[in-house]
Scaffold this active site. Sequence first.
Site, short mmCIF file in Angstrom:
data_model
loop_
_atom_site.label_atom_id
_atom_site.label_comp_id
_atom_site.label_asym_id
_atom_site.label_seq_id
_atom_site.Cartn_x
_atom_site.Cartn_y
_atom_site.Cartn_z
N ARG A 228 86.72 77.87 0.09
CA ARG A 228 86.53 76.43 -0.05
C ARG A 228 85.49 76.08 1.01
NH1 ARG A 228 91.26 71.90 0.32
NH2 ARG A 228 90.58 71.87 2.50
N LYS B 280 96.99 62.41 3.13
CA LYS B 280 96.27 62.12 1.88
C LYS B 280 97.20 62.01 0.67
CE LYS B 280 95.13 67.04 1.22
NZ LYS B 280 94.05 68.03 1.10
#
Length: 362
Positions: A132, A38
């Site tokens: 998260r 990413k």
Amino acid sequence: MKFFLPRIEIVLSQIRDNTRLLCELYGKQGISLMGVSKAVLGEPSVIEAMLQGGVKFIADSRIENIQKMRNAGISTQFVLLRTPLSQAESVVRNADISFNTEIETLRKLSYFAKVQNKQHQIVIMVEMGDLREGVMLCDLFQFIRKTLTLSHLKIVGIGCNLACYGGVKPDGKNMHALSELVDRIEKEFQMSLEIVSGGNSANYEWYKSTLNVGNINNLRLGESIFLGCETVNRKAIPGLHTRAFQLVAEVIESKKKPSLPFGEICQDAFGNIPNFQDRGVRQRAIVALGRQDVLVSGLQADNKLEILGASSDHIILDSQNYNLKIGDEVNFNLDYGSLLAAMTSPFIQKQFVSCNRSAIAA
């Protein structure tokens, strides 16, 4: 070769070296690696370097990057790290494996897998404290039971995420807990989990200190591969290259100026009221790069030029001890956040070089 400005110089051989050394290091205890793409926006040449270095999977958070890599002809197992409900059809079409935490999303993935005559593989993310993504431990077994009723999905593993949002450090306690969880799941559901993904570049310190990795057999690495460091203390990993990426910008102004602005001080362009130290008249340089391009706080100028501040399009440097002229180039080291932003900016050219020219001069 023509060199564009601003540009990010990428040394593919160093990325390949870093990947190979990390695969060898973690492979000693049976841990395979997912190369996380990413930060480089799925740049095919960088991905090929990681694959040549030995990663078993390529993992990304954005399905668009996986589509880009597939379209470039890259052949590997693609893993989607973030699974939006709205993209379920594309996820099944483009990703071999996806990480998941929501049963509604899994139902939709199973539906589209049936439509596409596929069996989609999933890794269930477990909440281990970083807060998260992750299924809470108290809900995990019921979550697995519901998932097993979905005909076109196959649970291939579990994983956890640490040291991202909450900054919770991977350590012997939480890694042991994840490892024990594997034994309980496999016994309860009579299944074999192929992937136990224990974390990311923050797991280096745990790995080096533990005597037994248990059932952990996979890590997801981006920063360690690209920047050569672990992410608990941002220390360089011995033997790895730390300058495979360099940001280069052009000097567009070089003048002596006061170090204190003159006039009434109000908010700057970003809503902050700045503070300044009176250091007298100093030589200053401005480079054609700004907050629209990169996370300026994550940059360090070569030769330790001091970054005084930045606006959308300009970075101001104290160049008192350097004779910078307009048209000169200034090189910057990047942290992970600034690499992520620079690779995403449409204004920064990507240039592949055989070695970093600023590294030679250093």
